[in-house]
Design an enzyme around this catalytic site. Structure first.
Site, PDB file in Angstrom:
ATOM      1  N   GLY A  36      13.082 -40.269  -0.045  1.00 57.73           N
ATOM      2  CA  GLY A  36      13.155 -39.403   1.116  1.00 57.73           C
ATOM      3  C   GLY A  36      12.940 -37.942   0.787  1.00 57.73           C
ATOM      4  O   GLY A  36      12.453 -37.176   1.622  1.00 57.73           O
ATOM      5  N   GLU A  60      10.855 -46.583  -3.753  1.00 56.84           N
ATOM      6  CA  GLU A  60      11.580 -47.524  -2.887  1.00 56.84           C
ATOM      7  C   GLU A  60      11.408 -48.981  -3.290  1.00 56.84           C
ATOM      8  O   GLU A  60      12.347 -49.782  -3.177  1.00 56.84           O
ATOM      9  CB  GLU A  60      11.150 -47.323  -1.424  1.00 56.84           C
ATOM     10  CG  GLU A  60      11.756 -46.097  -0.756  1.00 56.84           C
ATOM     11  CD  GLU A  60      10.978 -44.820  -1.009  1.00 56.84           C
ATOM     12  OE1 GLU A  60      11.273 -43.798  -0.366  1.00 56.84           O
ATOM     13  OE2 GLU A  60      10.071 -44.829  -1.881  1.00 56.84           O
ATOM     14  N   ALA A  91      17.547 -41.386  -0.275  1.00 51.96           N
ATOM     15  CA  ALA A  91      18.658 -41.852   0.556  1.00 51.96           C
ATOM     16  C   ALA A  91      19.914 -42.026  -0.289  1.00 51.96           C
ATOM     17  O   ALA A  91      19.844 -42.345  -1.478  1.00 51.96           O
ATOM     18  CB  ALA A  91      18.292 -43.166   1.229  1.00 51.96           C
ATOM     19  N   GLU A 100       9.337 -37.480   0.740  1.00 53.07           N
ATOM     20  CA  GLU A 100       8.851 -37.579   2.116  1.00 53.07           C
ATOM     21  C   GLU A 100       9.153 -36.311   2.907  1.00 53.07           C
ATOM     22  O   GLU A 100       8.323 -35.861   3.708  1.00 53.07           O
ATOM     23  CB  GLU A 100       9.467 -38.805   2.787  1.00 53.07           C
ATOM     24  CG  GLU A 100       8.904 -40.095   2.218  1.00 53.07           C
ATOM     25  CD  GLU A 100       9.662 -41.333   2.672  1.00 53.07           C
ATOM     26  OE1 GLU A 100       9.012 -42.292   3.102  1.00 53.07           O
ATOM     27  OE2 GLU A 100      10.914 -41.336   2.597  1.00 53.07           O
TER      28      GLU A 100
END
Length: 263
Positions: free
Chosen positions: A114, A137, A69, A117
């Site tokens: 992310g 994270e 992010a 992911e």
């Protein structure tokens, strides 16, 4: 065909393969709100296009597939704005995960948070020697929110998933390959070309059978073996009663390449 959207570029190859390129290389392809909206929109268009048989998710630049992010954007947000962004991000990750066509991630450099992911949301991960994966994270007070906890659990097993998520450590291409996260390892700079080759191989097969097989693979996660075999049976029936099956067997008998009706 090439289409530029905010933060991504969409290309079409050989008629049947669509490529989504994360295109913010100056920011290491970090995911911001506009880029997430573009990804969701592109996946919706691609998913609805019956002529697309496989998808490649790649990235511009040389340093990163996606560094996660965009924390610079998020640093200026209020709690209410972060919660609104959450819905946009979930839609983007869900759009990649929900593609009806097989998706191949072409990973180079950093695939963190992310980025990791997004790669795990694809069916197959092709990565080059420079790839580094991680779900860091917790090191910034967050929890993986793009499916990371559940995808890592399913793809890596409980022990390694907990190790990566709770420590926030990164893994090299060596460990990613050993763990089974990476399906194909290629030399530096070759991830995109290799991923497009994989996607083209998929696209040459029956689109009905490929989509049905993907549904069986995905829907069989986390259910009993009995239920999973019923899911497989439904996929088999879809393919067996299709025009693709009739064409595939006829082409085999005639010793020619099949012309898939895609029905």
């Amino acid at each position: 065909m090439r289409q530029a959207l905010d933060g991504i570029t969409v290309r079409r190859h050989d008629g049947y393969v669509a490529e989504i390129v994360l295109d913010r290389p100056a920011a290491m392809n970090a995911l911001n709100t506009a880029m997430a909206e573009s990804i969701a929109a592109a996946c919706a268009d691609i998913g609805a296009d019956r002529s697309v048989r496989a998808v490649v998710l790649g990235a511009a630049g040389t340093k990163a597939f996606c560094a996660g992010a965009d924390l610079k954007e998020r640093n200026a947000m209020t709690d209410a704005q972060i919660l609104r962004q959450r819905g946009v991000f979930r839609a983007a990750f869900g759009a990649v995960l929900g593609l009806p066509q097989p998706a191949v991630a072409a990973v180079h450099g950093y695939a963190l948070g992310g980025g990791c992911e997004f790669a795990m949301s694809c069916d197959i991960i092709v990565a080059d020697e420079t790839a580094v994966f991680g779900l860091p994270e917790v090191t910034v007070g967050l929890v993986p929110g793009g499916g990371g906890t559940q995808l890592a659990l399913r793809r890596l097993g409980a022990g390694l998933a907990a190790d990566l998520i709770l420590t926030g450590r990164r893994i090299s291409i060596d460990e990613a390959e050993r763990s089974g996260l990476v399906a194909r390892r290629v030399p530096a700079g070759q991830a995109r070309a290799a991923a497009l080759e994989v996607a083209s191989a998929i696209a040459a097969n029956s689109p009905v059978a490929v989509r049905a097989a993907k549904r069986a693979l995905r829907n069989g996660w986390g259910v009993t073996l009995e239920s999973a075999l019923d899911i497989e049976d439904a996929a088999w029936r879809t393919a067996a009663l299709s025009g693709d099956r009739r064409e595939g067997i006829a082409a085999f008998a005639d010793k020619r390449a099949p012309q898939w009706p895609g029905e």
